[in-house]
Design an enzyme around this catalytic site. Sequence first.
Site, PDB file in Angstrom:
ATOM      1  N   ASN A  10      12.059  12.661 -20.293  1.00  0.00           N
ATOM      2  CA  ASN A  10      13.480  12.505 -20.601  1.00  0.00           C
ATOM      3  C   ASN A  10      13.897  11.141 -20.063  1.00  0.00           C
ATOM      4  OD1 ASN A  10      16.248  12.582 -20.785  1.00  0.00           O
ATOM      5  ND2 ASN A  10      16.522  14.315 -19.380  1.00  0.00           N
ATOM      6  N   TRP A  11      14.098  10.205 -20.968  1.00  0.00           N
ATOM      7  CA  TRP A  11      14.381   8.824 -20.541  1.00  0.00           C
ATOM      8  C   TRP A  11      15.835   8.624 -20.145  1.00  0.00           C
ATOM      9  CZ3 TRP A  11      11.304   5.596 -24.788  1.00  0.00           C
ATOM     10  CH2 TRP A  11       9.938   5.875 -24.649  1.00  0.00           C
ATOM     11  N   LYS A  12      16.647   9.650 -20.318  1.00  0.00           N
ATOM     12  CA  LYS A  12      18.073   9.584 -19.946  1.00  0.00           C
ATOM     13  C   LYS A  12      18.715   8.308 -20.492  1.00  0.00           C
ATOM     14  CE  LYS A  12      17.113  12.705 -16.150  1.00  0.00           C
ATOM     15  NZ  LYS A  12      17.424  13.186 -14.814  1.00  0.00           N
ATOM     16  N   HIS A  95      21.045  20.302 -20.411  1.00  0.00           N
ATOM     17  CA  HIS A  95      20.581  19.577 -19.226  1.00  0.00           C
ATOM     18  C   HIS A  95      21.663  19.623 -18.152  1.00  0.00           C
ATOM     19  CE1 HIS A  95      19.253  16.389 -16.562  1.00  0.00           C
ATOM     20  NE2 HIS A  95      18.054  16.583 -17.069  1.00  0.00           N
ATOM     21  N   GLU A  97      22.823  17.477 -16.284  1.00  0.00           N
ATOM     22  CA  GLU A  97      23.781  16.367 -16.320  1.00  0.00           C
ATOM     23  C   GLU A  97      24.828  16.609 -17.400  1.00  0.00           C
ATOM     24  OE1 GLU A  97      20.719  13.384 -16.490  1.00  0.00           O
ATOM     25  OE2 GLU A  97      20.138  14.002 -14.473  1.00  0.00           O
ATOM     26  N   GLU A 167      15.111  23.389 -14.121  1.00  0.00           N
ATOM     27  CA  GLU A 167      15.378  22.172 -13.371  1.00  0.00           C
ATOM     28  C   GLU A 167      16.412  22.456 -12.287  1.00  0.00           C
ATOM     29  OE1 GLU A 167      14.238  18.501 -16.000  1.00  0.00           O
ATOM     30  OE2 GLU A 167      16.375  18.922 -16.185  1.00  0.00           O
ATOM     31  N   GLY A 173      16.162  13.812  -9.463  1.00  0.00           N
ATOM     32  CA  GLY A 173      16.420  12.440  -9.041  1.00  0.00           C
ATOM     33  C   GLY A 173      16.594  12.276  -7.546  1.00  0.00           C
ATOM     34  N   SER A 213      12.057  15.720  -9.930  1.00  0.00           N
ATOM     35  CA  SER A 213      11.190  14.896  -9.084  1.00  0.00           C
ATOM     36  C   SER A 213       9.707  15.186  -9.272  1.00  0.00           C
ATOM     37  CB  SER A 213      11.595  15.012  -7.609  1.00  0.00           C
ATOM     38  OG  SER A 213      12.927  14.550  -7.429  1.00  0.00           O
TER      39      SER A 213
END
Length: 249
Positions: A10-12, A95, A97, A167, A173, A213
């Site tokens: 997932n390159w966000k 997700h 976020e 997650e 992160g 992570s």
Amino acid sequence: MSRNYFIAGNWKMHKTRAEAAALAKELVAALKDGRHKYLVAPSFTALETVAAVVKGSNILLGAQNCAAEEEGAHTGEVSVLQLKDLGVQSVILGHSERRHLYKEDDGLVNRKVRLALKHGFDVILCVGELLEEREAGKAEAVCRRQTVEGLKGVSAADLQRVTIAYEPVWAIGTGKTATPEDADAIHAYIRKVIAEAFCPAAAENIVIQYGGSVKPDNAAALMAKENIDGALVGGASLKADAFVPIAKF
Ligand code: 13P
């Protein structure tokens, strides 16, 4: 076990088109003999570029979100029809976020899940508890709610195109990974929830990724656990020299 390992990046909100193309090229070359299932999810702006690079390779193309509606007056949103047009095969939904920074609730996530499945996409449904929820002993309840609500109205046949990504929000992160044992316990619990909501065979077959992570030095220990079937990788997916060893663990 018949489940195949599924490693996704997932390159966000990272990378210009040129940077995304360069990374995708490195991954196509490095993973061409890889034994697992692979996916990269660039930003919307780089999807078309990366689609051209991964075409014909063993790397699937994912988007990081989609709108809950097919089209219309939804400024700033991106539709499944537009994603299909770009060659996207899979959508990451729910997700943390999206849930926490952009206030997506279970109902909205569920509408997106059903719409994406209706249009033939695979879905990675993310679930996971906040630190305060874990400390209050609510990790299982949160994962149950997000799994059951997120999959409401999904048929057993469509569930075969769903991957769950566990997650834990406190591990994203932060450099704090859940221990393989803690992660496996939640994965086993999610599998039990799927068995109850669908059937034991569906629970046995569903792929459950761990995210939070994941790095080259902890991937193998996580993947060794019975209920951990892959990884959804954020930070370490942005460079080939970190993602490739995870993908080839
Ligand atoms: P990190 O690997 O950077 O912790 O991110 C995990 C994640 O959110 C993947 O979707």
